[in-house]
Design an enzyme around this catalytic site. Structure first.
Site, PDB file in Angstrom:
ATOM      1  N   LYS A   1       8.356 -37.971   0.199  1.00  0.00           N
ATOM      2  CA  LYS A   1       7.761 -39.068  -0.581  1.00  0.00           C
ATOM      3  C   LYS A   1       8.547 -39.249  -1.869  1.00  0.00           C
ATOM      4  CE  LYS A   1       5.831 -36.898  -4.258  1.00  0.00           C
ATOM      5  NZ  LYS A   1       6.052 -37.231  -5.681  1.00  0.00           N
TER       6      LYS A   1
ATOM      7  N   ALA B   1      11.938 -28.065  -4.265  1.00  0.00           N
ATOM      8  CA  ALA B   1      11.726 -28.187  -5.714  1.00  0.00           C
ATOM      9  C   ALA B   1      12.449 -29.400  -6.281  1.00  0.00           C
ATOM     10  CB  ALA B   1      12.176 -26.919  -6.438  1.00  0.00           C
TER      11      ALA B   1
ATOM     12  N   GLY C   1      10.881 -32.784  -6.246  1.00  0.00           N
ATOM     13  CA  GLY C   1      10.018 -33.925  -6.524  1.00  0.00           C
ATOM     14  C   GLY C   1       9.837 -34.844  -5.340  1.00  0.00           C
ATOM     15  N   LEU C   2      10.097 -34.312  -4.117  1.00  0.00           N
ATOM     16  CA  LEU C   2       9.990 -35.107  -2.894  1.00  0.00           C
ATOM     17  C   LEU C   2       8.838 -34.651  -2.005  1.00  0.00           C
ATOM     18  CD1 LEU C   2      13.815 -35.242  -2.045  1.00  0.00           C
ATOM     19  CD2 LEU C   2      12.419 -37.108  -2.982  1.00  0.00           C
ATOM     20  N   ALA C   3       7.991 -33.762  -2.522  1.00  0.00           N
ATOM     21  CA  ALA C   3       6.815 -33.262  -1.799  1.00  0.00           C
ATOM     22  C   ALA C   3       7.195 -32.484  -0.545  1.00  0.00           C
ATOM     23  CB  ALA C   3       5.850 -34.390  -1.457  1.00  0.00           C
ATOM     24  N   GLY C   4       8.322 -31.777  -0.580  1.00  0.00           N
ATOM     25  CA  GLY C   4       8.766 -31.034   0.592  1.00  0.00           C
ATOM     26  C   GLY C   4       7.768 -30.016   1.094  1.00  0.00           C
ATOM     27  N   GLY C   5       7.127 -29.285   0.185  1.00  0.00           N
ATOM     28  CA  GLY C   5       6.111 -28.313   0.595  1.00  0.00           C
ATOM     29  C   GLY C   5       4.817 -28.983   1.013  1.00  0.00           C
ATOM     30  N   SER C   6       4.393 -29.968   0.238  1.00  0.00           N
ATOM     31  CA  SER C   6       3.133 -30.660   0.538  1.00  0.00           C
ATOM     32  C   SER C   6       3.187 -31.366   1.883  1.00  0.00           C
ATOM     33  CB  SER C   6       2.817 -31.678  -0.563  1.00  0.00           C
ATOM     34  OG  SER C   6       2.550 -31.040  -1.789  1.00  0.00           O
TER      35      SER C   6
ATOM     36  N   PRO D   1      15.172 -31.424   0.423  1.00  0.00           N
ATOM     37  CA  PRO D   1      15.513 -30.421  -0.597  1.00  0.00           C
ATOM     38  C   PRO D   1      14.266 -29.850  -1.257  1.00  0.00           C
ATOM     39  CG  PRO D   1      16.889 -32.374  -0.830  1.00  0.00           C
ATOM     40  CD  PRO D   1      15.826 -32.725   0.162  1.00  0.00           C
TER      41      PRO D   1
ATOM     42  N   ASP E   1      -0.619 -33.808  -3.566  1.00  0.00           N
ATOM     43  CA  ASP E   1       0.179 -34.724  -2.747  1.00  0.00           C
ATOM     44  C   ASP E   1      -0.154 -34.651  -1.257  1.00  0.00           C
ATOM     45  OD1 ASP E   1       1.583 -35.739  -4.890  1.00  0.00           O
ATOM     46  OD2 ASP E   1       3.318 -34.418  -4.629  1.00  0.00           O
TER      47      ASP E   1
END
Length: 289
Positions: free
Chosen positions: A10, A96, A98-103, A94, A136
């Site tokens: 995102k 950490a 700001g692209l919500a990779g974990g969420s 990537p 998120d």
């Protein structure tokens, strides 16, 4: 049986902070959009009750520090299923950044488990469950374009962006932790004691007018200016995008990823190549609905 789900990245088309809540979190106003850049999350139910996880990228935790593992435990305990699960993450977003990779991995895990378990939870219930994991996560379950407020977990409809919008998303690997980012905002804006939010009306009107130029002109991220002063690679990537012909370039979330909006795929490819030649990650993306 294995269920595989695409976990879309995102970006924030608008991100502003309204103030600090009594619980220490921040009230925000944000407009988010999912992009075709994605991880792939595959989940299988196991007879044993343990939750296991693997990832094809080194450095991604595979224990309870991974929010996808927390999501699996939460879902199975909520629906009362005496099973475990194995989660396999194909990582392309990537970390950490700001692209919500974990969420989005957590959202995909919830979605996959819900399918495997016969859709025991409604979409609304699944989003409520996701909200307890991270602000998120509900949006990553729903996808598309949404306005959200509160901690960022209360979703509202918002006009869609043009389907043919071409993005380049890039990141130089500097990393930004969300707590650090919000702490920087508190210091920069004096704990938001005398701050007037920008509002999303101009962005909404631009999308309703179906004007790509107005849409690009009305992007906003309160984090961008303070964070870019601390993250020179992200600032450099933004300059590269603008010099390469981006109609607009903006940091996403608390950073340090930067996205650019381009007139066509050819211009986007040229910008992505320049960024890659500088040694950074860059990917051409399109909006998902």
């Amino acid at each position: 049986m294995t269920e595989s789900v695409k976990a879309y990245a995102k970006i924030n088309l608008h991100l502003d902070i309204i103030g600090i809540r009594d619980d220490g979190f921040h009230n925000v106003e944000t407009v988010m959009q999912t992009l075709s850049l994605c991880d792939t999350v595959s989940v299988i139910l196991k007879d044993s009750k343990d939750i296991s996880c693997e990832c094809d990228v080194e450095g991604v935790p595979t224990d309870e520090k991974n929010i996808a593992v927390k999501a699996a435990k939460l879902y199975l305990s909520t629906v009362g299923i005496e099973s475990g699960a194995h989660i396999k993450i194909g990582k392309r977003i990537p970390m950490a950044a700001g692209l919500a990779g974990g969420s989005t991995d957590a959202a995909a895990t919830l979605t996959a488990l819900n399918k495997l378990c016969g859709n025991r939870l409604t979409a609304r219930e699944l989003c409520d469950l996701g909200a307890s994991l991270g602000a998120d996560v509900p949006f990553c379950i729903v996808g598309g374009c949404s306005y959200s407020d509160g901690k960022g977990d209360i979703l509202h409809p918002f006009p869609s962006i043009p389907e043919n919008t071409v993005f380049v998303v890039a990141c130089g690997g500097e990393g930004v932790s969300t707590p650090w980012g919000y702490g920087l905002m508190d210091r920069t804006y004096n704990n938001f004691t005398d701050y007037t939010p920008k509002g999303t009306e101009n962005l909404k009107n631009a999308l309703l007018s179906d004007s790509p130029e107005e849409f690009a002109y009305n992007l906003f991220n309160i984090f961008e200016e303070p964070v870019l002063r601390e993250r020179p690679v992200a600032a450099k990537i933004k300059r590269i995008m603008l010099d390469a012909g981006a109609k607009a370039a903006m940091m996403s979330g608390s950073g340090p990823s930067v996205y650019g909006i381009f007139n066509n795929t050819e211009d986007a490819e040229r910008a992505a190549d320049i960024i890659k030649n500088n040694g950074y990650f860059a990917q051409i993306c399109f909006p998902t609905q």
